[in-house]
Enzyme design. Sequence first.
Site, short mmCIF file in Angstrom:
data_model
loop_
_atom_site.label_atom_id
_atom_site.label_comp_id
_atom_site.label_asym_id
_atom_site.label_seq_id
_atom_site.Cartn_x
_atom_site.Cartn_y
_atom_site.Cartn_z
N ASP A 8 -4.55 -6.20 -36.19
CA ASP A 8 -4.06 -6.93 -37.35
C ASP A 8 -2.61 -7.31 -37.07
O ASP A 8 -1.94 -6.68 -36.25
CB ASP A 8 -4.17 -6.02 -38.58
N ASP A 10 0.08 -8.72 -39.77
CA ASP A 10 1.06 -8.39 -40.81
C ASP A 10 0.90 -6.95 -41.29
O ASP A 10 -0.17 -6.55 -41.72
CB ASP A 10 0.92 -9.36 -41.98
MG MG Z 1 -2.10 -6.16 -42.48
#
Ligand code: MG
Length: 172
Positions: A8, A10
Amino acid sequence: MTPAVFLDRDGTLMRDVDYCGDPQDVDLLPGVRELLGKLKAAGYKLIVITNQSGIGRGYFTHDQYKAVEAELDRQLGGAIDATYYCPHLPDDGCKCRKPSPEMVLQAAREQDVDLARSFFIGDKQSDLECGRAAGVKTILVRTGYGRETDTTQADFVADDLPGVVSVIEREA
Ligand SMILES: [Mg+2]
Ligand SMILES: [Zn+2]
């Protein structure tokens, strides 16, 4: 086929600033470079899987998103092998948005990845569900939103990125 670590973006690689459309807001979380260096040395492909509904919401354009991606790649010294992003809104009904496994499955086909030996690292429930549905082991990292995330979908939980390295070294 090679194993991969799906990441992932962010709240996992960089600080989650809510809809990052400006390269100046790319702020790596502590330990990211070390984590990626160790994973790369261990033979993993590194593939970013990210929802970017800020595009669908009109907060920033594809080009602005691409500028952020390029800045992240630059700060990571080219460690990332590939990035897949979903630009759609949650209610667009697209196939790609996490928790759908679609982006991971597409990446696996295109990057020749052995999913059975791969991991997904993220800070939200949607990351864990995506990784599970794709058949990879999931690691919840308690950075970003991870402090509040339900751990039931996580195969492993790490407090921070150095903790992720320990999990992968142990479980691989
Ligand atoms: Mg995230
Ligand atoms: Zn999508």
